[in-house]
Enzyme design. Structure first.
Site, short mmCIF file in Angstrom:
data_model
loop_
_atom_site.label_atom_id
_atom_site.label_comp_id
_atom_site.label_asym_id
_atom_site.label_seq_id
_atom_site.Cartn_x
_atom_site.Cartn_y
_atom_site.Cartn_z
N HIS A 118 2.73 6.67 -1.99
CA HIS A 118 2.89 5.33 -1.37
C HIS A 118 3.73 4.48 -2.31
O HIS A 118 3.49 4.46 -3.52
CB HIS A 118 1.50 4.69 -1.17
CG HIS A 118 1.56 3.27 -0.67
ND1 HIS A 118 1.29 2.19 -1.49
CD2 HIS A 118 1.87 2.76 0.55
CE1 HIS A 118 1.41 1.07 -0.78
NE2 HIS A 118 1.76 1.39 0.46
N HIS A 164 9.89 -3.51 -3.13
CA HIS A 164 8.71 -3.91 -2.36
C HIS A 164 8.97 -5.33 -1.86
O HIS A 164 8.97 -6.27 -2.63
CB HIS A 164 7.46 -3.86 -3.24
CG HIS A 164 6.20 -3.83 -2.45
ND1 HIS A 164 4.96 -4.09 -2.99
CD2 HIS A 164 5.97 -3.57 -1.14
CE1 HIS A 164 4.04 -3.99 -2.05
NE2 HIS A 164 4.63 -3.66 -0.93
#
Length: 587
Positions: A118, A164
């Site tokens: 992830h 991100h």
């Protein structure tokens, strides 16, 4: 006073435990040396190696003598008791699990648990760490097979960055990540690498990504001949291939509700709330906190895949070349949970659920989840409040057949240790075939129900003999300033709820080579999903006990007999010398 504070650092050489002496006496027929033929009988009858030959035994004898007796290796061809003990306590010669790929690799890809990362590009926490190709390389070298990249336009809107979104993370260029993936994809395993793209791009940049992917990977890219696959090829067929998984551009726009008529007509569905509404309480939170701690108390959750602020409005759909590269179609479900878990005959897809959404789905639709994963891919990802890159218990996903239980590989703690444990299976190739019962469909379309308490199928008997190697891997004062450490071992099971248990040995005081010689019995109802958890700690009267090593071993792969079990540090790196001598029996 001087006498009181004299350090007692006696380090005694590890002596063979009573069982080892008994086995040596039995198979050497009371003699002082064990021949290769006698060792072969021991390998077959005690270690469960039915195919062991005299040649295999001779190789072991030769390697042990070479290590221990440089001159004697030319003059004798048998083992003393100490040589025999050395062999049993050698991790490379007497490992607890199989080191080669041995499961069937010819079933469709959806029939396997797949080692999944992830936010694979993050070096640390989810909010402010650097983005880099280094953690991607580390993950691939460990055997991870699914790499996740969040792709965004750069500040000039003319190139693609990996970062991100909506955080302070510093970006890395997509092309750098792709080149590193190409270079290291098959260093640890020949089986396919899946790149999941969280796409936040305009159509012109999607076309640029298609070009990057094609130029970087070339013939390595798996591009399906038809838009919707009915069944996915096998890991064996896809060796040395790269697979792209993301939302096709058209589905992406529809999911966001961007239409000429009413751009915001479905706005409520695309809020930061999880697709299924408010999240339940985190009832599956670790009963034992991860070592780094977990402050995830919020019920609010978001996943970058389903939260894109990029306004495509009335632009044309993405470049056709980009869509053709997408082999596993992802998509946000329309409608409720029942609709999302519908199995379509002529369509294969990937569904993503947060750890909390999965928990909620399994409470009311557990068997529907299992049914869905028999054909389609289910990806589970950490809730959005795991800012420290902590992880969740993976078993709930595996029990329901989820192929992609996505973990923050740069975090560490007990949950990640379980992930490492499962993927030690099958030679560490990153693909573990799901148990047959998860793929079986019975009368009235019945499938495995993890909530049903099952009878005991197999009982594992574990004997913890002793440990050694700490004095080589740690400073003498690491555990205690004035005396040798007081070690104890915790042994238990991670698996379906009815099998979960944790036990521990007595502490062995003031000894660098502790001998516990204790037996533990573990009845198992679903041994196929069970992991043997092992942790060693050093007892500290005044503070928290010190960590001294851990490992998790898939019970379905455990070799019977007396075995050397290597231990790992908190981050999952193997110690050079620390190991336990244990015995495994299925009764």
């Amino acid at each position: 006073m001087c006498m009181c504070f004299t350090r007692k650092f006696r380090i005694t050489e590890a002596q063979p435990p009573a069982d080892v002496k008994e086995e040596f006496k039995k198979y050497s027929e009371g003699g002082t040396h064990m021949t290769a033929e006698q060792l072969r009988r021991f390998l077959v009858e005690v270690q469960g190696d039915a195919g062991a030959t005299v040649a295999d035994a001779e190789r072991i004898v030769e390697q042990v003598l070479q290590r221990r007796h440089h001159i004697a290796k030319f003059t004798r061809h048998n083992l003393t008791l100490d040589d025999f003990h050395h062999y049993l306590f050698s991790v490379d010669l007497n490992a607890p699990i199989e080191s080669q790929v041995h499961l069937d690799m010819t079933a469709p890809l959806s029939h396997y648990f797949i080692y999944t990362g992830h936010n694979s590009y993050l070096t640390g926490n989810q909010l402010s760490s650097d983005c880099s190709d280094v953690p991607i390389i580390k993950a691939l070298m460990r055997g991870v097979r699914v790499i996740e990249l969040d792709i965004w336009p750069n500040s000039m809107k003319d190139d693609v960055h990996v970062l991100h979104g909506r955080t302070l993370t510093t970006p890395v260029e997509l092309i750098k990540c792709l080149k590193s993936i190409k270079e290291h994809a098959f260093s640890a395993s020949p089986y396919p690498v899946i790149i999941t793209l969280e796409d936040h791009l305009t159509p012109d940049l999607q076309a640029k990504v298609a070009q990057m992917l094609t130029q970087t990977f070339g013939d390595m890219l798996f591009c399906p001949k038809s838009e919707c696959l009915i069944e996915f090829p096998s890991p064996e067929e896809l060796k040395y291939r790269i697979i792209i998984s993301t939302k096709p551009p058209k589905e992406y726009l529809e999911a966001k509700g961007f239409t000429e008529k009413g751009k915001n007509s479905k706005k409520e569905k695309d809020s930061d709330e999880d697709v299924w509404g408010e999240e339940p309480l985190d009832v599956t939170a670790d009963q034992e906190n991860d070592d780094e701690g977990d402050s995830d108390k919020s019920e609010h959750n978001q996943d970058d895949e389903d939260n894109d602020d990029c306004d495509h409005e009335s632009r044309p759909l993405g470049e056709p070349a980009y869509k053709r590269l997408i082999a596993i179609h992802a998509g946000k479900p329309k409608g409720g949970l029942q609709e999302a878990l519908k199995v379509e005959v002529n369509k294969l897809r990937r569904l993503s659920l947060s750890e909390q959404a999965l928990e909620k789905a399994t409470l009311s639709h557990g068997m529907d989840v299992v049914r869905f994963t028999q054909k389609n891919f289910l990806r589970v990802y950490p809730k959005g409040t795991r800012f420290t890159s902590s992880n969740y218990k993976p078993l709930i996903g595996w029990m329901h057949g989820a192929q992609m239980v996505a973990f923050n590989m740069q975090g560490y703690g007990r949950s990640l240790w379980l992930m490492h444990g499962l993927f030690r299976s099958n030679g560490g190739c990153g693909y573990v075939k799901k148990p047959d019962f998860l793929m079986h469909v019975g009368p009235q379309n019945q499938v495995f129900d993890p909530k049903v308490k099952l009878p005991v199928k197999k009982t594992l008997k574990v004997r913890v003999y002793m440990g050694d190697g700490w004095h080589l891997d740690f400073k003498q004062t690491h555990f205690d300033l004035y005396s040798p450490p007081d070690f104890y071992t915790r042994v238990g099971i991670a698996g379906v709820p009815g099998d979960v248990v944790m036990k521990k040995t007595k502490k062995k005081e003031d000894d660098w080579t502790p001998v516990w010689d204790e037996v533990f019995i573990f009845p198992l109802s679903v041994p196929e999903l069970a992991l043997l958890r092992i942790e060693v700690h050093e007892y500290d009267m005044s503070e928290k006990d010190d960590f001294a090593g851990q490992t998790c071993l898939p019970i379905s792969e455990l070799k019977p007999g007396i075995r050397a079990v290597p231990l790992f540090d908190r981050k999952g790196e193997k110690f050079n010398s620390v190991r336990l001598l244990m015995r495994f029996e299925f009764v």
